[in-house]
Motif scaffolding. Sequence first.
Motif, short mmCIF file in Angstrom:
data_model
loop_
_atom_site.label_atom_id
_atom_site.label_comp_id
_atom_site.label_asym_id
_atom_site.label_seq_id
_atom_site.Cartn_x
_atom_site.Cartn_y
_atom_site.Cartn_z
N ILE A 159 0.73 -1.05 -0.09
CA ILE A 159 -0.26 -0.01 -0.01
C ILE A 159 0.88 1.19 0.09
N ASP A 160 0.87 1.89 -1.15
CA ASP A 160 1.64 3.08 -1.24
C ASP A 160 3.12 2.88 -0.89
N GLY A 161 3.76 1.55 -1.11
CA GLY A 161 5.27 1.57 -0.95
C GLY A 161 5.39 0.82 0.08
N VAL A 162 4.30 0.48 1.16
CA VAL A 162 4.55 -0.26 2.44
C VAL A 162 4.14 -1.43 2.45
N ARG A 163 4.73 -2.58 2.55
CA ARG A 163 4.53 -3.96 2.41
C ARG A 163 3.62 -4.39 3.62
N ILE A 191 0.73 -1.20 12.16
CA ILE A 191 -0.21 -1.27 11.00
C ILE A 191 -1.25 -0.49 11.15
N HIS A 192 -1.47 0.06 12.38
CA HIS A 192 -2.71 0.89 12.56
C HIS A 192 -2.56 2.36 11.82
N ARG A 193 -1.28 2.51 11.68
CA ARG A 193 -0.85 3.94 10.96
C ARG A 193 -1.28 3.46 9.32
N VAL A 194 -0.71 2.29 9.09
CA VAL A 194 -1.13 1.98 7.43
C VAL A 194 -2.41 1.97 7.28
N ARG A 195 -3.47 1.46 8.41
CA ARG A 195 -4.59 1.28 8.24
C ARG A 195 -5.42 2.71 8.05
N ALA A 196 -4.78 3.61 8.75
CA ALA A 196 -5.55 4.97 8.75
C ALA A 196 -5.24 5.79 7.40
N GLU A 197 -4.31 5.18 6.65
CA GLU A 197 -4.28 5.80 5.09
C GLU A 197 -5.33 5.22 4.59
N ILE A 198 -6.13 4.23 4.59
CA ILE A 198 -6.83 3.40 3.86
C ILE A 198 -8.25 3.61 4.33
N GLY A 199 -9.17 4.41 4.18
CA GLY A 199 -10.60 4.43 4.57
C GLY A 199 -11.42 3.11 3.98
N MET A 200 -12.40 3.06 4.82
CA MET A 200 -13.20 1.70 4.52
C MET A 200 -14.51 1.80 4.83
N ALA A 253 -18.31 10.04 5.63
CA ALA A 253 -17.40 11.20 6.22
C ALA A 253 -16.53 10.90 7.38
N ARG A 254 -16.96 9.70 8.04
CA ARG A 254 -15.97 9.36 9.12
C ARG A 254 -14.88 8.73 8.24
N ALA A 255 -14.77 8.20 7.41
CA ALA A 255 -13.63 7.62 6.70
C ALA A 255 -12.77 8.97 6.11
N LEU A 256 -13.47 9.74 5.53
CA LEU A 256 -12.61 10.79 5.00
C LEU A 256 -12.18 11.76 5.83
N ALA A 257 -12.64 11.62 7.40
CA ALA A 257 -11.99 12.42 8.30
C ALA A 257 -10.54 12.12 8.79
N MET A 258 -10.24 10.94 8.09
CA MET A 258 -8.81 10.45 8.26
C MET A 258 -8.01 11.05 7.23
N SER A 259 -8.26 11.75 6.17
CA SER A 259 -7.66 12.33 5.08
C SER A 259 -6.90 10.85 4.28
N PRO A 260 -7.84 9.53 3.96
CA PRO A 260 -6.98 8.67 3.54
C PRO A 260 -6.35 8.56 2.07
N LYS A 261 -5.47 8.12 1.83
CA LYS A 261 -5.04 8.09 0.40
C LYS A 261 -5.80 7.12 -0.35
N ALA A 262 -6.63 6.51 0.03
CA ALA A 262 -7.51 5.42 -0.90
C ALA A 262 -8.76 5.22 -0.01
N MET A 263 -9.72 4.91 -0.61
CA MET A 263 -11.02 4.37 -0.12
C MET A 263 -11.50 3.06 -0.66
N LEU A 264 -11.87 2.32 0.25
CA LEU A 264 -12.48 1.15 -0.04
C LEU A 264 -13.80 0.76 0.35
N PHE A 265 -14.65 0.52 -0.59
CA PHE A 265 -16.17 0.62 -0.32
C PHE A 265 -16.80 -0.88 -0.66
#
Length: 253
Positions: free
Chosen positions: A73-77, A85-94, A161-173
């Motif tokens: 994910i964005d260069g992180v395995r 890992i919680h920091r990586v998850r914060a970059e991917i909204g779901m 809106a809650r997912a967007l509040a984390m300013s994610p790099k990507a969103m999963l729906f």
Amino acid sequence: MTDATPTAEAAHPMITCTDVHKWYGTYHALRGITVSIEAGEVVVVVGPSGSAKSTFLRALNRLEPHTSGEIWIDGVRLDAHTPKIHRVRAEIGMVFQQYNLFPHLSARDNVTLAPRQVRKMPAAEADALAVSLLERVGLGDKINSFPSELSGGQQQRVAIARALAMSPKAMLFDEPTSALDPEMTREVLAVVRELAGEGMTLVIATHEMGFAREVADRVLFFDEGQIVEQGPPAQVLGSPREERTRRFLAQVL
């Protein structure tokens, strides 16, 4: 690729999966998924129920640890050794099928909770962000409402809106409209459509074929845990090459 994180200047896809497998005991859910998703790309995942679309999405932020293969994910395995890992998850909204809002919190507080606790955002800043995002998804008049006071479509928009509040790099729906009636579905898809138009990286599992045609840069057709076919929506949904894809579309279109 190596285990070293690429430099900020290095070009890499936002999401890369290489020969990803997922087993649940003796059940082989994901079977050799290999795909790359570029920053700003909108990828829609379609396929019959039980084809592992949800498992695929959940693997992308390690809610479901994959059994073998590589996910970046964005260069992180992502693997069992990924630090913080919680920091990586914060970059991917779901956003899930069910809204998963905290019932005892207002819409405002549902949105501010993660930025304050995870990003350590000051309360006033988080509150201003929540107001802005709830207005953005058309709920400016529901800021202080509790989930029980909101319709299904409204609750799902709070979840977005809650997912967007984390300013994610990507969103999963993950099937964000499966529990909604047609009117509420339109409300939610309008918000997702807006995000796609703004250039956010989106991976969307859906049964809404018309929506897939409209917003997708690429469609992945999943069946039995494999990507059977992929390509532009006009090709996959309009002129599929694989018989399994044609059989599925004949049932849903």
